[in-house]
Motif scaffolding. Structure first.
Motif, PDB file in Angstrom:
ATOM      1  N   GLU A 242      -1.722  -2.999   8.191  1.00  0.00           N
ATOM      2  CA  GLU A 242      -2.318  -4.058   9.267  1.00  0.00           C
ATOM      3  C   GLU A 242      -2.372  -3.847  10.518  1.00  0.00           C
ATOM      4  OE1 GLU A 242       0.977  -2.859   7.076  1.00  0.00           O
ATOM      5  OE2 GLU A 242       0.565  -4.001   5.738  1.00  0.00           O
ATOM      6  N   PHE A 243      -2.891  -2.609  10.939  1.00  0.00           N
ATOM      7  CA  PHE A 243      -3.699  -2.203  12.034  1.00  0.00           C
ATOM      8  C   PHE A 243      -4.582  -2.880  12.491  1.00  0.00           C
ATOM      9  CE2 PHE A 243      -6.014  -0.343  14.919  1.00  0.00           C
ATOM     10  CZ  PHE A 243      -5.666  -0.483  16.049  1.00  0.00           C
ATOM     11  N   ARG A 244      -4.973  -3.919  13.977  1.00  0.00           N
ATOM     12  CA  ARG A 244      -5.969  -3.805  14.542  1.00  0.00           C
ATOM     13  C   ARG A 244      -6.196  -4.094  15.448  1.00  0.00           C
ATOM     14  NH1 ARG A 244      -7.390  -9.046  10.868  1.00  0.00           N
ATOM     15  NH2 ARG A 244      -6.322  -9.251   9.781  1.00  0.00           N
ATOM     16  N   PRO A 245      -7.952  -4.361  15.748  1.00  0.00           N
ATOM     17  CA  PRO A 245      -7.831  -3.292  17.374  1.00  0.00           C
ATOM     18  C   PRO A 245      -7.819  -4.340  17.678  1.00  0.00           C
ATOM     19  CG  PRO A 245      -9.976  -3.916  15.862  1.00  0.00           C
ATOM     20  CD  PRO A 245      -9.034  -4.232  14.599  1.00  0.00           C
ATOM     21  N   VAL A 246      -7.235  -4.182  19.712  1.00  0.00           N
ATOM     22  CA  VAL A 246      -6.585  -4.267  20.232  1.00  0.00           C
ATOM     23  C   VAL A 246      -7.069  -4.240  21.900  1.00  0.00           C
ATOM     24  CG1 VAL A 246      -4.489  -4.519  21.498  1.00  0.00           C
ATOM     25  CG2 VAL A 246      -4.735  -3.477  19.463  1.00  0.00           C
ATOM     26  N   PRO A 247      -7.590  -5.690  22.263  1.00  0.00           N
ATOM     27  CA  PRO A 247      -8.492  -5.306  23.040  1.00  0.00           C
ATOM     28  C   PRO A 247      -8.020  -5.359  24.488  1.00  0.00           C
ATOM     29  CG  PRO A 247      -9.184  -7.818  21.531  1.00  0.00           C
ATOM     30  CD  PRO A 247      -8.365  -7.020  20.987  1.00  0.00           C
ATOM     31  N   LEU A 248      -7.527  -4.726  24.998  1.00  0.00           N
ATOM     32  CA  LEU A 248      -7.112  -4.864  26.786  1.00  0.00           C
ATOM     33  C   LEU A 248      -6.891  -5.395  27.992  1.00  0.00           C
ATOM     34  CD1 LEU A 248      -7.016  -0.702  26.101  1.00  0.00           C
ATOM     35  CD2 LEU A 248      -5.258  -2.616  24.774  1.00  0.00           C
ATOM     36  N   GLY A 249      -8.088  -6.098  28.035  1.00  0.00           N
ATOM     37  CA  GLY A 249      -7.990  -6.986  29.206  1.00  0.00           C
ATOM     38  C   GLY A 249      -8.843  -6.402  30.369  1.00  0.00           C
ATOM     39  N   LEU A 250      -9.129  -5.125  29.727  1.00  0.00           N
ATOM     40  CA  LEU A 250      -9.130  -3.937  31.144  1.00  0.00           C
ATOM     41  C   LEU A 250     -11.326  -3.719  30.621  1.00  0.00           C
ATOM     42  CD1 LEU A 250      -6.934  -0.827  30.684  1.00  0.00           C
ATOM     43  CD2 LEU A 250      -6.775  -2.996  32.238  1.00  0.00           C
ATOM     44  N   ARG A 251     -12.210  -3.430  31.959  1.00  0.00           N
ATOM     45  CA  ARG A 251     -13.275  -3.103  31.547  1.00  0.00           C
ATOM     46  C   ARG A 251     -13.754  -1.901  31.736  1.00  0.00           C
ATOM     47  NH1 ARG A 251     -17.850  -5.760  31.133  1.00  0.00           N
ATOM     48  NH2 ARG A 251     -20.177  -4.775  31.772  1.00  0.00           N
ATOM     49  N   ALA A 252     -14.370  -1.135  31.393  1.00  0.00           N
ATOM     50  CA  ALA A 252     -15.144   0.237  31.594  1.00  0.00           C
ATOM     51  C   ALA A 252     -16.102   0.395  31.842  1.00  0.00           C
ATOM     52  CB  ALA A 252     -14.676   1.731  30.832  1.00  0.00           C
ATOM     53  N   GLU A 253     -16.624   1.258  33.505  1.00  0.00           N
ATOM     54  CA  GLU A 253     -18.269   1.363  33.461  1.00  0.00           C
ATOM     55  C   GLU A 253     -18.238   2.871  33.713  1.00  0.00           C
ATOM     56  OE1 GLU A 253     -20.045  -1.115  36.297  1.00  0.00           O
ATOM     57  OE2 GLU A 253     -18.286  -2.472  36.160  1.00  0.00           O
ATOM     58  N   ILE A 254     -19.718   4.030  32.656  1.00  0.00           N
ATOM     59  CA  ILE A 254     -19.629   4.592  33.585  1.00  0.00           C
ATOM     60  C   ILE A 254     -21.286   4.780  33.415  1.00  0.00           C
ATOM     61  CG2 ILE A 254     -19.555   5.323  31.765  1.00  0.00           C
ATOM     62  CD1 ILE A 254     -18.585   8.224  31.915  1.00  0.00           C
ATOM     63  N   THR A 255     -21.266   5.726  34.848  1.00  0.00           N
ATOM     64  CA  THR A 255     -22.894   6.509  34.532  1.00  0.00           C
ATOM     65  C   THR A 255     -22.849   8.269  34.216  1.00  0.00           C
ATOM     66  OG1 THR A 255     -23.689   4.651  35.799  1.00  0.00           O
ATOM     67  CG2 THR A 255     -25.712   6.663  35.450  1.00  0.00           C
ATOM     68  N   VAL A 256     -23.860   8.112  33.433  1.00  0.00           N
ATOM     69  CA  VAL A 256     -23.986   9.847  32.988  1.00  0.00           C
ATOM     70  C   VAL A 256     -25.360  10.294  33.827  1.00  0.00           C
ATOM     71  CG1 VAL A 256     -23.399  12.205  31.846  1.00  0.00           C
ATOM     72  CG2 VAL A 256     -22.328   9.526  31.638  1.00  0.00           C
ATOM     73  N   ARG A 257     -25.697  10.910  34.464  1.00  0.00           N
ATOM     74  CA  ARG A 257     -27.040  11.407  34.467  1.00  0.00           C
ATOM     75  C   ARG A 257     -27.080  13.151  33.887  1.00  0.00           C
ATOM     76  NH1 ARG A 257     -25.502   8.192  39.306  1.00  0.00           N
ATOM     77  NH2 ARG A 257     -26.868   6.704  39.514  1.00  0.00           N
ATOM     78  N   ASN A 258     -28.622  13.178  33.619  1.00  0.00           N
ATOM     79  CA  ASN A 258     -28.211  14.600  33.301  1.00  0.00           C
ATOM     80  C   ASN A 258     -29.673  15.160  33.742  1.00  0.00           C
ATOM     81  OD1 ASN A 258     -26.587  14.482  30.822  1.00  0.00           O
ATOM     82  ND2 ASN A 258     -27.849  12.976  29.978  1.00  0.00           N
TER      83      ASN A 258
ATOM     84  N   VAL B 177     -30.798  12.202  24.141  1.00  0.00           N
ATOM     85  CA  VAL B 177     -32.082  12.748  25.091  1.00  0.00           C
ATOM     86  C   VAL B 177     -32.636  11.292  26.419  1.00  0.00           C
ATOM     87  CG1 VAL B 177     -33.512  14.382  25.045  1.00  0.00           C
ATOM     88  CG2 VAL B 177     -32.140  14.104  23.072  1.00  0.00           C
ATOM     89  N   THR B 178     -32.283  11.894  27.396  1.00  0.00           N
ATOM     90  CA  THR B 178     -32.688  10.804  28.351  1.00  0.00           C
ATOM     91  C   THR B 178     -31.461  11.319  30.300  1.00  0.00           C
ATOM     92  OG1 THR B 178     -32.515   8.148  29.541  1.00  0.00           O
ATOM     93  CG2 THR B 178     -30.574   9.326  28.164  1.00  0.00           C
ATOM     94  N   ASP B 179     -32.937  10.852  30.670  1.00  0.00           N
ATOM     95  CA  ASP B 179     -32.045  11.350  32.239  1.00  0.00           C
ATOM     96  C   ASP B 179     -30.438  10.473  32.428  1.00  0.00           C
ATOM     97  OD1 ASP B 179     -34.360  13.110  31.902  1.00  0.00           O
ATOM     98  OD2 ASP B 179     -35.444  11.524  32.878  1.00  0.00           O
ATOM     99  N   SER B 180     -30.537  10.022  31.969  1.00  0.00           N
ATOM    100  CA  SER B 180     -29.543   9.059  32.631  1.00  0.00           C
ATOM    101  C   SER B 180     -29.096   7.444  31.804  1.00  0.00           C
ATOM    102  CB  SER B 180     -29.747   8.399  34.031  1.00  0.00           C
ATOM    103  OG  SER B 180     -30.509   6.695  33.946  1.00  0.00           O
ATOM    104  N   VAL B 181     -28.693   7.709  31.719  1.00  0.00           N
ATOM    105  CA  VAL B 181     -28.019   6.440  30.609  1.00  0.00           C
ATOM    106  C   VAL B 181     -26.133   5.749  31.348  1.00  0.00           C
ATOM    107  CG1 VAL B 181     -26.085   8.148  29.252  1.00  0.00           C
ATOM    108  CG2 VAL B 181     -27.089   5.359  28.429  1.00  0.00           C
ATOM    109  N   SER B 182     -25.915   4.695  30.934  1.00  0.00           N
ATOM    110  CA  SER B 182     -25.074   3.946  31.698  1.00  0.00           C
ATOM    111  C   SER B 182     -24.240   2.954  30.436  1.00  0.00           C
ATOM    112  CB  SER B 182     -24.983   2.577  32.585  1.00  0.00           C
ATOM    113  OG  SER B 182     -25.950   3.216  33.722  1.00  0.00           O
ATOM    114  N   ALA B 183     -22.553   2.558  30.684  1.00  0.00           N
ATOM    115  CA  ALA B 183     -22.919   2.326  29.533  1.00  0.00           C
ATOM    116  C   ALA B 183     -20.931   1.003  30.254  1.00  0.00           C
ATOM    117  CB  ALA B 183     -21.918   3.018  28.368  1.00  0.00           C
ATOM    118  N   ALA B 184     -21.144  -0.192  29.958  1.00  0.00           N
ATOM    119  CA  ALA B 184     -20.442  -0.970  30.512  1.00  0.00           C
ATOM    120  C   ALA B 184     -19.857  -1.676  29.615  1.00  0.00           C
ATOM    121  CB  ALA B 184     -20.578  -1.939  31.799  1.00  0.00           C
TER     122      ALA B 184
END
Length: 560
Positions: free
Chosen positions: A281-297, A133-140
């Motif tokens: 046997e599965f383990r998390p797989v880092p993909l070497g990709l970076r994601a960024e997103i900003t959500v404005r509410n 519950v916030t006006d905007s949030v960013s994740a990267a």
């Protein structure tokens, strides 16, 4: 007159006599159920459904004019039928405080790798939001593929293997791991581990920055258009003390096509990863990709409402126990954008279920002496937003849950005509299924398990909110053996509804709807409640079900 209905009512008379036996222990026994059974008709159900699904109700979204029209209509009907207000404060309403969060669709999801940038389009490539519950949030953060994202100690299963995923963007598969040659998870049936809600809960527990689920129509149970339509507009959540700051900053879905493209950029193949993810046997797989997103509410607080009515039981010793009928009154409102019809009328989902509970309530009022236990008729809000109204009731019950004998839920019921069978979701979970089997046998009908267990319907409707707290719950879906129709027609129509009408403006009252089947099913559900309300025994979860221990604990006397 339709011949089968004559036979059905004749059979119902026999079932009524069977159910009536449970009243024999009362000095002033409940009335026999025939008057109630005879009052339930297809014409009345169609009229109720047509009203609730009308454009004037604006898609019955919580928090607006559509809600006000809906709850006023429900209150007026319940008063007319002579039901008592269900809230102990003397009203028919339970306030449900919600926050409405509308994300700006202008957002983009930016993917970078070694200086190369790609921007994904909201709606076409991905859908994302925040429940904070916030006006905007960013994740990267770095994208990490986490397979099915399941931690299940009872199956010796852990997809995370202790990896530090704080601040990462987690990429999940939907549904359960499809393990071969081992009877774990639910087999073909989806468990709670497979639900999108579980994936987002795990992301929050792990401290992830964001969580994205790869959409696939088969494992998800619905096409991308449903994802886009259900999560693109205003979303609601219950107001919590921490304003949902404990959740991952961003949650969402990404199309399979875009997920495949991202994985190829990382030198990975989706199908190969899925095969490994279906093993311990599965383990998390880092993909070497970076994601960024900003959500404005855009934010607003809303007092939505559950509607509740009561019929007090006739037995002084049992009237403090309750049999609850539930149906969600809400749907998706009006689309903010687009041309043509933008109203999500929700005729099948769930005007028809709401109509059925109304008519079942009216039917019980036809009995001169009510059943031994009390009956509650609960019409909940915000089911389409994640079972919020029923969750709020279960967390803030107006009547104690240990004294709630059973919940009978109606959601998106049969609107296509009479069937030989009735599909029980989660069949075999509780002794309520035994009651249903006795009724079905005397009616000449059959009970069948869910033909689409992989879609996880047991976890997708309001009875689940009660089951989580241990209350025995019964949820039946439409049958698939339609009288007078060729073999396979029922499944074809199920799939057609999912593909063409589910969570779309086209879910309207159509000329071909035939509510004779809903009338028969409503009489069945009436008899379920009548029988349970008069039976001296309480329903129970069967051994091995995940809710049995919770119920047994809730029924133990409090330690001094």
């Amino acid at each position: 007159m339709y011949p089968r209905r004559n036979r059905s009512l004749h059979a119902l008379a026999g079932v009524a006599a069977f159910a009536f036996l449970f009243s024999s222990g009362c000095s002033r026994g409940p009335s026999a159920p025939e008057a109630g059974l005879n009052s339930i008709t297809a014409d009345r159900l169609l009229a109720q459904t047509r009203t609730l699904a009308a454009d004037e109700f604006e898609g019955r979204a919580p928090g607006g004019a559509g809600e006000q029209r809906t709850i006023q209509y429900l209150e007026a009907q319940l008063r007319e039928f002579g039901l008592e207000p269900g809230n102990p404060d003397g009203t028919y309403l339970q306030k449900v405080p919600l926050v409405g969060i509308t994300a700006d669709p202008a957002m983009t999801l930016t993917i970078t790798q070694r200086g190369r940038t790609e921007r994904l389009r909201f709606g076409d490539d991905f859908v994302a939001w925040t429940k904070r519950v916030t006006d905007s949030v960013s994740a990267a953060g770095e994208i990490v593929f986490v397979g099915y994202g399941v931690t299940a100690p009872e199956f010796n299963w852990d997809d995370f293997k202790g990896a530090d995923l704080r601040g990462k963007v987690l990429l999940f598969l939907v549904n359960d791991p499809p393990v071969e040659n081992e009877p774990i998870f639910g087999g073909q049936a989806m468990t709670y581990y497979g639900r999108w809600t579980y994936k987002f809960e795990k992301a929050a527990q792990l401290g992830a920055a964001a969580a994205l689920i790869i959409h696939e129509t088969g494992p998800a149970g619905y096409p991308w258009e449903v994802v886009r339509g259900s999560w693109s507009g205003e979303q609601f959540d219950l107001i919590t003390p921490d304003r949902n700051m404990g959740r991952a900053a961003v949650e969402g879905w990404i199309t399979r096509a875009q997920a495949e493209r991202l994985l190829r950029r990382a030198g990975k193949d989706l199908e190969a990863l899925k095969r490994v993810a279906a093993t311990r046997e599965f383990r998390p797989v880092p993909l070497g990709l970076r994601a960024e997103i900003t959500v404005r509410n855009t934010l607003r607080t809303v007092d939505s409402h559950n509607v509740i009515a009561r019929i007090t039981g006739s037995d002084p010793e049992l009237r403090s126990q309750y049999v609850v009928y539930t149906a969600h009154w809400d749907h998706l409102g009006v689309a903010a954008e687009g041309s043509g019809d933008r109203i999500f009328n929700g005729a099948k989902d769930n005007a028809a279920g709401t109509a059925a509970v109304l008519e079942i309530a009216r039917a019980f009022r036809q009995l001169r002496v009510p059943p031994r236990r009390s009956l509650l008729f609960l019409f909940v809000t915000a089911e389409e937003q994640g079972l919020l109204g029923s969750r709020y009731y279960a967390e803030h019950p107006l009547y104690p849950l240990p004294q709630t004998a059973a919940v009978i839920n109606l959601d998106a019921p049969n609107v296509l005509g009479p069937t030989r069978d009735l599909v029980v979701i989660g069949m075999g979970n509780s002794t309520l299924d035994d009651v249903a089997q006795q009724i079905a046998s005397r009616l000449g009908r059959t009970l069948k398990p869910d033909p689409e267990p992989e879609k996880g319907f047991f976890y997708r409707s309001d009875h689940f909110s009660f089951a989580r707290f241990g209350v025995p719950a019964f949820y039946a879906d439409e049958g698939i053996e339609f009288l007078g129709k060729p073999e396979g027609w029922g499944m074809e129509m199920r799939q057609k509804y999912t593909a063409e009408d589910y969570h779309k403006p086209s879910d309207e009252v159509k000329d071909y709807l035939d509510l004779r089947g809903l009338a028969e099913d409503s009489r069945f559900f009436f008899l379920m409640g009548y029988t349970v309300a008069n039976d001296p025994r309480l329903p129970e979860w069967k051994p091995g079900t995940e809710f049995k221990a919770i119920r047994e604990q809730s029924l133990r006397p409090a330690s001094r």
